[in-house]
Design a protein around this motif. Sequence first.
Motif, PDB file in Angstrom:
ATOM      1  N   GLU A 299       5.856  44.130  40.571  1.00  0.00           N
ATOM      2  CA  GLU A 299       6.264  45.321  41.308  1.00  0.00           C
ATOM      3  C   GLU A 299       5.848  45.285  42.773  1.00  0.00           C
ATOM      4  O   GLU A 299       6.658  45.484  43.684  1.00  0.00           O
ATOM      5  CB  GLU A 299       5.685  46.566  40.640  1.00  0.00           C
ATOM      6  N   GLY A 300       4.563  45.021  43.018  1.00  0.00           N
ATOM      7  CA  GLY A 300       4.077  45.021  44.391  1.00  0.00           C
ATOM      8  C   GLY A 300       4.683  43.909  45.213  1.00  0.00           C
ATOM      9  O   GLY A 300       5.118  44.118  46.355  1.00  0.00           O
TER      10      GLY A 300
ATOM     11  N   TRP B 235       0.254  48.510  48.885  1.00  0.00           N
ATOM     12  CA  TRP B 235       0.005  48.203  47.473  1.00  0.00           C
ATOM     13  C   TRP B 235      -1.340  47.499  47.285  1.00  0.00           C
ATOM     14  O   TRP B 235      -2.151  47.943  46.459  1.00  0.00           O
ATOM     15  CB  TRP B 235       1.138  47.368  46.878  1.00  0.00           C
TER      16      TRP B 235
ATOM     17  N   LYS C 195       7.453  42.330  44.662  1.00  0.00           N
ATOM     18  CA  LYS C 195       8.905  42.522  44.805  1.00  0.00           C
ATOM     19  C   LYS C 195       9.192  43.377  46.035  1.00  0.00           C
ATOM     20  O   LYS C 195      10.128  43.099  46.808  1.00  0.00           O
ATOM     21  CB  LYS C 195       9.478  43.189  43.550  1.00  0.00           C
ATOM     22  N   GLU C 196       8.394  44.415  46.235  1.00  0.00           N
ATOM     23  CA  GLU C 196       8.577  45.284  47.400  1.00  0.00           C
ATOM     24  C   GLU C 196       8.351  44.501  48.694  1.00  0.00           C
ATOM     25  O   GLU C 196       9.116  44.622  49.648  1.00  0.00           O
ATOM     26  CB  GLU C 196       7.602  46.456  47.325  1.00  0.00           C
TER      27      GLU C 196
ATOM     28  N   TRP D 235       3.093  47.757  55.159  1.00  0.00           N
ATOM     29  CA  TRP D 235       3.558  46.701  54.265  1.00  0.00           C
ATOM     30  C   TRP D 235       2.499  46.345  53.209  1.00  0.00           C
ATOM     31  O   TRP D 235       2.836  45.740  52.187  1.00  0.00           O
ATOM     32  CB  TRP D 235       3.878  45.427  55.056  1.00  0.00           C
TER      33      TRP D 235
ATOM     34  N   GLU E 245       8.641  41.267  49.064  1.00  0.00           N
ATOM     35  CA  GLU E 245       9.726  40.298  49.148  1.00  0.00           C
ATOM     36  C   GLU E 245      10.968  40.922  49.781  1.00  0.00           C
ATOM     37  O   GLU E 245      11.586  40.339  50.678  1.00  0.00           O
ATOM     38  CB  GLU E 245      10.037  39.772  47.741  1.00  0.00           C
ATOM     39  N   CYS E 246      11.324  42.111  49.336  1.00  0.00           N
ATOM     40  CA  CYS E 246      12.501  42.804  49.888  1.00  0.00           C
ATOM     41  C   CYS E 246      12.295  43.143  51.358  1.00  0.00           C
ATOM     42  O   CYS E 246      13.225  43.020  52.182  1.00  0.00           O
ATOM     43  CB  CYS E 246      12.781  44.081  49.091  1.00  0.00           C
ATOM     44  N   THR E 247      11.098  43.559  51.708  1.00  0.00           N
ATOM     45  CA  THR E 247      10.795  43.903  53.100  1.00  0.00           C
ATOM     46  C   THR E 247      10.923  42.683  54.005  1.00  0.00           C
ATOM     47  O   THR E 247      11.474  42.758  55.106  1.00  0.00           O
ATOM     48  CB  THR E 247       9.373  44.496  53.207  1.00  0.00           C
TER      49      THR E 247
END
Length: 365
Positions: free
Chosen positions: A239-240, A356, A242-243, A353, A245-247
Motif C-alpha cells: 500500500e505505502g 506513510w 504503491k502510493e 511524499w 510509485e504512482c507519485t
Amino acid sequence: MPSMQIQESKGGRGISCDFTTPAHPTAPSPHVGGSSSTIHTPGSQVTSPRDTSIHHQPVPAGWFSAIDLELLHHFTTSTCFTFSSEPMVRNFWRVNVPRMGFSFEYVLRGVLSLAALHLSRFKPQRRDSLIEQAIVHHNASSSMALPVLNDLTSQNSVPIFFFSMLTTYIAFASPKESDNLLLISNGAMPEWLFLFRGMRSVIELNSDAIHSIMSLNFIFDSGRQLNIFWETTTPPEHEGLKELECTLKTHVKDAQKLGELLHAIDSLKRSFIFFHSTSYTDDQRLRAAFMWLFKVREEFVKLLKIQDSEAYCVLAYFCVLLQRLDYTWWIEGWGVHLIGRIYSALNEGYRLWIRWPIEEIGWVP
C-alpha cells in the motif's frame, strides 16, 4: 568515528577506500597509561588509589592493555552472540573470528572496537572512555587494512571480508550525534550504506577465494537461499510503496532516473515480504532488510550521493524496516534517526511524499 568507503577499483581486483578524518582530536592510544593522579601532602606526593587500577598502568609498546583483554573477553562472551541466533554462526564469531585476528591485526582491532561500543551500552559510567577506545581501535584497524584493500589476494580476502563486516557494524553502533561523522556532508545519507556496498564488492571480486573456504559455507548458504527466494518471488502489492510509485511516475520525467527509482521500490517490496509474516526468523528478516542495500543499483546510490529528493523519499521507506529491527542493539534508533535526517533534507512538498513511513515509524517531526 572515522568512516570508510569501499568501492571497486577500476584498475583491477583491488578495493579503493576513502577514509575521512574525525573532526575531533584523535583519541590517545590504549597502550599509553593514563595521566598520574596524586594527592598532595606536606613534603610528599602519595599516589591515589585510582592509579593502582589495572586500567591505568603503563603498558609496554606492542602489548595489549588490560582494557583490551577485557574487550576481547566481552566480545567472546557477549557481543558475538548478538549477530545471529544460529549456533554455528555464533560459534564462528566467538572462536574463528578472534583467532583470525591473531594473524590479521586489523580484524582483531575491529573486534575490540565493536566490543567497546557494545560494552559502553552497559557501563554508562565508562561510556566516554569506552567510545574513545572504540575510536582508537577503529582508527588503527582502518589504517592497517587500507594497504591490503588496495592489493587484495586470495590469502587476505576472507579477513578483509570480516573486517568489512565489523566496520559496518561499527558504523551502525556508533553514537548518533547531530554532527554524526558517518553522515556525508549535510545530507541524510548514512555511511553504512556505502560500507554494505563495499562488502558486496569484496565478495564479487573475490568470490572464488571466499567461497572456497569450506568452513564459511554455512554463513553464505542462508544468504544464497534467501537470494533465490528473492529473485524468483513476485512481491505482493504494498500500500505505502504503491502510493510512492504512482507519485514518482507522475512527477519524474527522466525515464532512466524513474527506472532506477522503481527498481529500488521493487526491491523494497521484496524486503517487506519477510516482515508481513510470522513464519520468518529474526535472522531472515535482518538479511532481507539488508539484501536491499546489496540489490539497489549503483545509479540509485549515485542519486543518494547527490542528495536527490526523490531517491531520499525511497530511502525513507527503508527506515520502516530499520525501525522494525530496532531490537538489534547495533541498529537500535537508526529508523527514527534516519527518517529525521531525510525529513530535514527535504522541502515541504517532498515531505508529503514520506507521510506513510513517518506514520508507520511513529516519528513526530
